[in-house]
Design a protein around this motif. Structure first.
Motif, PDB file in Angstrom:
ATOM      1  N   VAL A 190       0.841  -1.200   0.000  1.00  9.76           N
ATOM      2  CA  VAL A 190       0.000   0.000   0.000  1.00  9.76           C
ATOM      3  C   VAL A 190       0.877   1.252   0.000  1.00  9.76           C
ATOM      4  CG1 VAL A 190      -1.686   1.330   1.345  1.00  9.76           C
ATOM      5  CG2 VAL A 190      -1.952  -1.142   1.114  1.00  9.76           C
ATOM      6  N   GLY A 191       1.988   1.210   0.764  1.00 12.74           N
ATOM      7  CA  GLY A 191       2.912   2.332   0.761  1.00 12.74           C
ATOM      8  C   GLY A 191       3.522   2.573  -0.610  1.00 12.74           C
ATOM      9  N   MET A 192       3.841   1.505  -1.331  1.00  9.29           N
ATOM     10  CA  MET A 192       4.382   1.649  -2.673  1.00  9.29           C
ATOM     11  C   MET A 192       3.343   2.255  -3.613  1.00  9.29           C
ATOM     12  SD  MET A 192       7.561   0.698  -2.656  1.00  9.29           S
ATOM     13  CE  MET A 192       8.043   0.287  -4.321  1.00  9.29           C
ATOM     14  N   ALA A 193       2.076   1.894  -3.441  1.00  6.94           N
ATOM     15  CA  ALA A 193       1.012   2.486  -4.256  1.00  6.94           C
ATOM     16  C   ALA A 193       0.873   3.974  -3.964  1.00  6.94           C
ATOM     17  CB  ALA A 193      -0.311   1.763  -3.993  1.00  6.94           C
ATOM     18  N   ALA A 194       0.929   4.338  -2.682  1.00  8.63           N
ATOM     19  CA  ALA A 194       0.840   5.753  -2.308  1.00  8.63           C
ATOM     20  C   ALA A 194       2.023   6.540  -2.874  1.00  8.63           C
ATOM     21  CB  ALA A 194       0.792   5.892  -0.795  1.00  8.63           C
ATOM     22  N   LEU A 195       3.206   5.934  -2.866  1.00  7.14           N
ATOM     23  CA  LEU A 195       4.391   6.577  -3.415  1.00  7.14           C
ATOM     24  C   LEU A 195       4.237   6.799  -4.919  1.00  7.14           C
ATOM     25  CD1 LEU A 195       7.309   7.595  -3.222  1.00  7.14           C
ATOM     26  CD2 LEU A 195       8.069   5.209  -3.430  1.00  7.14           C
ATOM     27  N   ALA A 198       1.981   9.706  -5.485  1.00  2.43           N
ATOM     28  CA  ALA A 198       2.650  10.964  -5.182  1.00  2.43           C
ATOM     29  C   ALA A 198       3.587  11.386  -6.315  1.00  2.43           C
ATOM     30  CB  ALA A 198       3.436  10.841  -3.876  1.00  2.43           C
ATOM     31  N   ARG A 199       4.131  10.417  -7.025  1.00  5.08           N
ATOM     32  CA  ARG A 199       5.000  10.714  -8.170  1.00  5.08           C
ATOM     33  C   ARG A 199       4.220  10.838  -9.467  1.00  5.08           C
ATOM     34  NH1 ARG A 199      10.010   6.550  -6.661  1.00  5.08           N
ATOM     35  NH2 ARG A 199      11.357   8.128  -5.691  1.00  5.08           N
ATOM     36  N   HIS A 200       2.902  10.728  -9.391  1.00  2.00           N
ATOM     37  CA  HIS A 200       2.011  10.826 -10.548  1.00  2.00           C
ATOM     38  C   HIS A 200       2.231   9.684 -11.532  1.00  2.00           C
ATOM     39  CE1 HIS A 200       2.003  15.425  -9.649  1.00  2.00           C
ATOM     40  NE2 HIS A 200       1.244  14.738  -8.788  1.00  2.00           N
ATOM     41  N   ASP A 201       2.579   8.538 -10.999  1.00  2.00           N
ATOM     42  CA  ASP A 201       2.677   7.316 -11.809  1.00  2.00           C
ATOM     43  C   ASP A 201       1.450   6.471 -11.473  1.00  2.00           C
ATOM     44  OD1 ASP A 201       3.320   5.111 -13.267  1.00  2.00           O
ATOM     45  OD2 ASP A 201       5.275   4.763 -12.347  1.00  2.00           O
ATOM     46  N   PHE A 202       0.326   6.853 -12.046  1.00  2.00           N
ATOM     47  CA  PHE A 202      -0.945   6.268 -11.630  1.00  2.00           C
ATOM     48  C   PHE A 202      -1.110   4.827 -12.089  1.00  2.00           C
ATOM     49  CE2 PHE A 202      -1.737  10.908 -12.173  1.00  2.00           C
ATOM     50  CZ  PHE A 202      -1.841  11.210 -10.832  1.00  2.00           C
ATOM     51  N   LEU A 203      -0.481   4.467 -13.191  1.00  5.69           N
ATOM     52  CA  LEU A 203      -0.582   3.087 -13.656  1.00  5.69           C
ATOM     53  C   LEU A 203       0.132   2.144 -12.693  1.00  5.69           C
ATOM     54  CD1 LEU A 203      -1.887   1.627 -16.012  1.00  5.69           C
ATOM     55  CD2 LEU A 203       0.292   1.753 -17.233  1.00  5.69           C
ATOM     56  N   ALA A 204       1.311   2.543 -12.203  1.00  2.00           N
ATOM     57  CA  ALA A 204       2.021   1.723 -11.217  1.00  2.00           C
ATOM     58  C   ALA A 204       1.232   1.651  -9.911  1.00  2.00           C
ATOM     59  CB  ALA A 204       3.414   2.299 -10.966  1.00  2.00           C
ATOM     60  N   ASP A 228      -7.270   7.261  -5.846  1.00  2.00           N
ATOM     61  CA  ASP A 228      -6.369   8.260  -6.433  1.00  2.00           C
ATOM     62  C   ASP A 228      -5.818   7.776  -7.776  1.00  2.00           C
ATOM     63  OD1 ASP A 228      -6.762   9.934  -4.284  1.00  2.00           O
ATOM     64  OD2 ASP A 228      -4.949   9.285  -3.228  1.00  2.00           O
ATOM     65  N   ALA A 229      -5.478   6.499  -7.848  1.00  2.00           N
ATOM     66  CA  ALA A 229      -4.917   5.970  -9.096  1.00  2.00           C
ATOM     67  C   ALA A 229      -5.960   5.990 -10.213  1.00  2.00           C
ATOM     68  CB  ALA A 229      -4.411   4.546  -8.875  1.00  2.00           C
ATOM     69  N   TYR A 230      -7.164   5.510  -9.924  1.00  2.00           N
ATOM     70  CA  TYR A 230      -8.209   5.498 -10.949  1.00  2.00           C
ATOM     71  C   TYR A 230      -8.578   6.915 -11.392  1.00  2.00           C
ATOM     72  CZ  TYR A 230      -8.974   0.562  -9.739  1.00  2.00           C
ATOM     73  OH  TYR A 230      -8.818  -0.782  -9.524  1.00  2.00           O
ATOM     74  N   THR A 231      -8.596   7.839 -10.449  1.00  2.00           N
ATOM     75  CA  THR A 231      -8.900   9.229 -10.797  1.00  2.00           C
ATOM     76  C   THR A 231      -7.835   9.797 -11.713  1.00  2.00           C
ATOM     77  OG1 THR A 231     -10.050   9.545  -8.683  1.00  2.00           O
ATOM     78  CG2 THR A 231      -9.364  11.526  -9.865  1.00  2.00           C
ATOM     79  N   GLY A 232      -6.563   9.533 -11.417  1.00  2.00           N
ATOM     80  CA  GLY A 232      -5.485  10.007 -12.265  1.00  2.00           C
ATOM     81  C   GLY A 232      -5.519   9.411 -13.652  1.00  2.00           C
ATOM     82  N   LEU A 233      -6.031   8.193 -13.761  1.00  2.00           N
ATOM     83  CA  LEU A 233      -6.145   7.533 -15.065  1.00  2.00           C
ATOM     84  C   LEU A 233      -7.423   7.905 -15.800  1.00  2.00           C
ATOM     85  CD1 LEU A 233      -4.904   3.976 -14.019  1.00  2.00           C
ATOM     86  CD2 LEU A 233      -3.647   5.654 -15.383  1.00  2.00           C
ATOM     87  N   GLY A 234      -8.309   8.635 -15.126  1.00  2.00           N
ATOM     88  CA  GLY A 234      -9.566   9.019 -15.759  1.00  2.00           C
ATOM     89  C   GLY A 234     -10.579   7.903 -15.820  1.00  2.00           C
ATOM     90  N   ASP A 235     -10.408   6.872 -15.005  1.00  2.00           N
ATOM     91  CA  ASP A 235     -11.346   5.743 -14.978  1.00  2.00           C
ATOM     92  C   ASP A 235     -12.427   6.041 -13.937  1.00  2.00           C
ATOM     93  OD1 ASP A 235     -12.689   3.333 -14.943  1.00  2.00           O
ATOM     94  OD2 ASP A 235     -10.872   2.101 -14.950  1.00  2.00           O
TER      95      ASP A 235
END
Length: 588
Positions: A190-195, A198-204, A228-235
């Protein structure tokens, strides 16, 4: 999975290094609170961390106990033992220093993380110092490494200091080396996902988060990073499902906050406002309350209610002086109130405390709107420095750089940057809007129209998106839609940008009022030079429909559409391609 750092059950006050001290990797020399000494980690198992009062509820000495009293006390003792085993101790203060101690900053930060709420910066600082000292002495403690890494991510995000993301990656990788994620270390995943977010690598971030969700579907901690990841990807569909699941697993203020953000992103203003107010009403800690008030300020700003926005941002800052994002929000609203001197001062302070590239761009554009070209140029140079620092720390700030290049630099560079974002599946409304605008600024308005429309059609009520679409449509001679979207931009927020809001009003005045008796896109203002020749062409009076059929194969050419609006049959000759096709389909 809820992995907490290993520590003694007694409340402790760990070292509280300042954020500047944390630039050193370890800081074990901060002074301790003499009133709350740190319990040693190797305390014997027999030590009782609970201290019971020396006296009971009254200071009057009790009479000599009878047999009945003795039995009653025995029963009470058994009950008390059960309470102790359950972890709840009820004590009545007797005026001495034996009352329950207030939780220290580490406990407060851990409690906030456990609840899914933000911790104050001071508490977060204390947690980082505490875990740094602990892993020095216990390098094999995977959960503590995961906690330290996640705290680094949060500190880097909240302070806009991307250097902490490198430390976070090291700590999280160390945690996974000590205990792989497959063996129960989902906290590090989960920490790696949050990181990655934060770096705007939403696919990772999506990959890390979905790995945790597959392994532990009922772990609520994974859903905020997935949202946050899905929002950044526009899903939008996946983000909605993740938000609903988070609400099922984790009730209270965190779920309300996420739901309000979801409604806001879909343009449901009333629902977003009602949910955000409920979150603010139920917030308990200062950090949580400040975040909720900040959200109310953002919603007020987007509605064009600048005074309300200033009031909410001020309330957030009174609640938590370290909530520097509210200072930048206040500066934005002060510009709308024409209090530009105050706005400049607020922006400058915010950038000192929270040097985010977006704030630097906003301040540069404010200087430009005030015709302070030298200050604007200096600010754009500072923006370039911040973007370079972010890039060196592995943070992708392509969106902010592209916005700068589109309006103040090289639009072709902006197009290439945003094409790269699109290839990485970063297809949020923000990226679609920026790409459409960059293409327009690069002289490719027809291509940009598709992306600008996509941004507006998400439903989000963003005045800048509507403005960009309106300008592109005007460039393509789609005057009716252009008028509608420019009006929408100014109706949504009349002061959405110190540079673009005046341009929107000017563009709308140039278009003029729509002609009476029909939709606004039926008859544009000043016709192109080739239109008189085309208007002389339709000779037969009774055959307007064949004329539509001849023009219908050209739905993408915006210039011929206005020429269809001859004075007599104006209502039968709509200019939009969809209307032309509809009219042609009705011909016998």
């Amino acid at each position: 999975m809820d992995v907490m750092p290993q520590q003694d059950p007694e409340s402790r006050r760990p070292p509280e290094p300042s954020p500047q001290d944390l630039h050193a990797q370890h800081d074990p020399h901060a002074p301790q609170d003499p009133q709350d000494p740190r319990a040693p980690h190797d305390a014997t198992p027999d030590a009782d961390p609970y201290v019971m009062p020396a006296e009971g509820a009254t200071a009057v000495p009790p009479p000599a106990p009878t047999l009945r009293t003795t039995l009653r006390r025995a029963a009470f003792g058994a009950l008390a033992a059960g309470v102790l085993l359950a972890g709840a101790v009820v004590a009545v203060p007797d005026g001495k220093d034996d009352r329950a101690k207030e939780p220290g900053p580490v406990e407060r930060a851990e409690a906030a993380a456990t609840a899914g709420s933000p911790a104050s910066l001071s508490d977060l600082t204390a947690l980082i110092g505490d875990r740094q000292k602990w892993v020095e002495a216990h390098p094999g403690d995977a959960p503590s490494w995961a906690t330290l890494g996640s705290a680094y991510v949060e500190w880097g995000r909240r302070s806009a200091d991307a250097a902490y993301f490198g430390r976070a990656e090291e700590a999280l990788k160390r945690s996974l080396a000590e205990q792989p994620g497959e063996r129960g270390n989902g906290e590090a995943w989960v920490g790696m996902a949050a990181l990655a977010n934060a770096r705007h690598d939403f696919l990772a971030a999506k990959r890390w988060g979905e790995t945790v969700r597959k392994q532990e579907p009922k772990t609520w901690r994974v859903y905020p990073v997935l949202i946050d990841a899905y929002t950044g990807l526009g899903d939008v569909k996946a983000a909605t499902a993740a938000t609903e699941k988070f609400g099922e697993l984790r009730k209270g203020v965190p779920a309300l906050a996420r739901t309000a953000d979801l409604y806001r992103g879909q343009g449901w203003r009333e629902d977003a406002l009602a949910t955000a107010r409920e979150a603010a009403d139920h917030a308990t800690t200062p950090a949580e309350k400040a975040e909720a008030l900040h959200r109310l300020g953002e919603l007020a700003w987007e509605r064009g209610e600048a005074e309300e926005a200033v009031a909410q941002f001020d309330a957030a800052l009174r609640t938590d002086a370290g909530h520097h994002a509210s200072l930048a929000g206040k500066a934005r609203a002060l510009v709308a109130l024409d209090r530009t001197d105050e706005a400049v001062a607020a922006y400058q302070t915010a950038l000192t405390k929270l040097p985010r590239p977006a704030y630097a761009l906003e301040l540069g554009e404010l200087y430009a709107s005030l015709e302070l070209d030298g200050d604007a140029k200096s600010q754009y140079e500072k923006l370039g420095g911040l973007l370079e620092q972010a890039k060196a720390a592995g943070v992708d700030e392509s969106l902010i750089r592209a916005r700068y290049e589109s309006d103040h630099g090289d639009p072709a560079v902006a197009v290439e940057l945003l094409r790269g974002q699109w290839r990485k599946q970063h297809r949020s409304a923000a990226v679609a809007d920026a790409l459409g605008w960059a293409l327009h600024r690069a002289g490719r308005s027809e291509e940009g129209l598709e992306y600008a429309r996509q941004a507006v059609e998400t439903g989000v009520r963003n005045a800048s998106y509507a403005y960009h679409l309106g300008v592109i449509e005007r460039e393509l001679a789609q005057y009716g839609p252009a008028r509608r979207h420019l009006e929408e931009a100014l109706r949504t927020n009349p002061a959405f940008s110190p540079l673009d809001a005046p341009k929107a009003r000017e563009a709308l005045e140039t278009l003029g009022e729509p002609p009476p008796g029909g939709p606004g896109d039926m008859q544009p203002p000043p016709a192109p030079s080739q239109e008189p020749k085309r208007e002389a062409r339709p000779e037969p009076k009774q055959e307007p429909k064949p004329e539509l059929k001849r023009e219908s194969p050209k739905p993408e050419a915006p210039a011929p559409a206005p020429s269809q609006s001859a004075p007599a049959p104006s209502k039968a000759a709509p200019s939009s391609p969809a209307a032309v096709e509809a009219g042609a389909s009705k011909s016998p």
